[in-house]
Design an enzyme around this catalytic site. Structure first.
Site, short mmCIF file in Angstrom:
data_model
loop_
_atom_site.label_atom_id
_atom_site.label_comp_id
_atom_site.label_asym_id
_atom_site.label_seq_id
_atom_site.Cartn_x
_atom_site.Cartn_y
_atom_site.Cartn_z
N SER A 154 37.52 36.86 71.75
CA SER A 154 36.89 37.02 70.51
C SER A 154 38.10 36.18 69.59
CB SER A 154 36.75 38.26 69.87
OG SER A 154 36.34 38.22 68.54
N ARG A 215 32.59 47.18 57.27
CA ARG A 215 32.35 47.48 58.96
C ARG A 215 30.97 47.57 59.29
NH1 ARG A 215 35.11 46.84 63.89
NH2 ARG A 215 34.70 48.63 65.09
N ASP A 295 25.45 35.83 72.07
CA ASP A 295 26.26 36.01 70.89
C ASP A 295 25.99 35.30 69.66
OD1 ASP A 295 28.60 36.23 69.46
OD2 ASP A 295 30.10 35.74 71.06
N HIS A 325 28.00 39.68 70.78
CA HIS A 325 29.58 39.32 70.82
C HIS A 325 30.44 40.42 71.34
CE1 HIS A 325 33.03 37.19 69.13
NE2 HIS A 325 33.48 38.34 68.63
N ASP A 326 29.86 41.55 71.43
CA ASP A 326 30.59 42.58 72.12
C ASP A 326 30.38 42.90 73.48
OD1 ASP A 326 31.76 43.69 69.80
OD2 ASP A 326 30.51 45.42 69.68
#
Length: 348
Positions: A154, A215, A295, A325-326
């Site tokens: 990332s 968040r 992603d 993405h994680d």
């Protein structure tokens, strides 16, 4: 999870000749912090000065072993492996004794990104190249060893690319996961909304609520629609304004993060992601690229473009995942296989 691998170059025709890995002597294999004074004349690319006086890294693993730098997303820091003082590290699944990044084989360096989370501090305009230069200060402090591998995921992958462009003589290979040479405009749009949430909350005197809400939005971009469909029911609450199941999850994640950082630090690092730009042709260090096809923050087409333009690409690995993405934090088996393969030939 099984994954498909597209190999541009299955194995490099020749690996670099091993260079000096002399490093700061220390006893045993325990972790130790390295705090380095930032020179008074250090300026960011923007011309700004950092408010903090030091940059801090942490060495894990066997003293004197080949050095691997590990860097993650903007929430990551120097505690990459579990320690007595900080509980579970942010990537202990990969960095551990006999793990994919084996602390009995390697010495691992991770560091805290600038700016630090200081109350009352203003945002700074900082680039991935600036972060790479700060890492360079830590390396100088420990004897300026050649980095055997820089594993960046990332935001950390962006820093790895910047480091390779700035300091090709200081690193032997880059392993870049879920990162490309530039930010995608759609991802910039999502992060721009998060930054406006932070600014509005700061202006309203509710900075922690702003961090929590930003968040929540960020979590929806890290994961996939398919995962959310599997995890959450769509049953409506009793009345308008009450939380749906997926909203309860996001609210909990936001509350857990609200004191993790400050709006100014998040603004600075979020902008740094979108400001990131490296010229792939300028990176002469061998690179292994890993991208996940689900992603949305770093689309696989951007990683394919980076692969096509790198002059010394070793491998491009494309993997499916439910986690978007994680995936680098969730797909332990797939990521472990890639890391073990990439690091297996490093001299002991």
């Amino acid at each position: 999870m099984a994954f498909d691998t597209q190999t541009i170059t299955a194995e490099p025709l020749c690996r670099p000749t091993a260079r000096s890995t002399a490093i700061l002597a220390r006893k045993g294999g325990g972790a130790v912090d390295i705090a380095v004074d930032i020179p008074a004349d250090f300026r960011l690319q923007s011309g700004e000065r950092l408010g903090q006086r030091q940059v801090v890294g942490r060495l894990h693993g066997r003293a004197g072993a080949p050095l691997v730098v590990v860097a993650g997303g903007i929430s990551a820091g120097r505690f990459v492996h579990r320690t007595e003082t900080n509980g579970l590290g942010w990537w202990s699944g990969a960095v551990s004794i006999r793990g994919p990044i084996d602390l009995s084989r390697f010495q691992v360096l991770a560091f805290d990104y600038a700016p630090e989370a200081a109350d009352g501090a203003a945002p700074v305009t900082i680039t991935t190249h600036d972060q790479a230069r700060l890492l360079g200060l830590i390396l100088e402090e420990i004897g300026d060893p050649v980095v055997s591998a820089f594993v960046g995921c990332s935001y950390g992958g962006m820093i790895a690319l910047a480091f390779g462009a700035l300091f090709p003589e200081r690193v032997e290979q880059l392993i870049v996961v879920s990162a490309a040479h530039r930010a995608h405009p759609q991802a910039t749009a999502w992060r721009g909304i998060q930054r406006r949430i932070l600014q509005l909350a700061e202006a309203a005197g509710r900075p922690e609520d702003g961090v929590a809400l930003a968040r929540e939005l960020a979590m929806t971009t890290y994961r996939t629609a398919e995962e959310f469909a599997e995890r959450f029911e769509t049953e409506a609450p009793a009345a308008a304004g009450q939380a749906y199941p997926v909203c309860e999850y996001l609210t909990a994640r936001g509350k857990a993060y609200r004191t993790h950082t400050t709006p100014a630090r998040w603004l600075s690092l979020s902008d740094s992601i979108d400001r990131h730009n490296v010229t792939p042709e300028a990176i002469t260090t061998p690179v292994i690229l890993v991208g996940f096809t689900s992603d949305r923050l770093v689309p696989i087409d951007d990683i394919r473009e980076l692969a096509a333009r790198l002059p010394t690409l070793w491998r491009l690995v494309e993997a499916p995942s439910l986690y978007g993405h994680d995936a680098f934090l969730k797909e332990d088996e797939a990521v472990a296989a890639i890391l073990r393969s990439a690091l297996k030939e490093i001299d002991q």
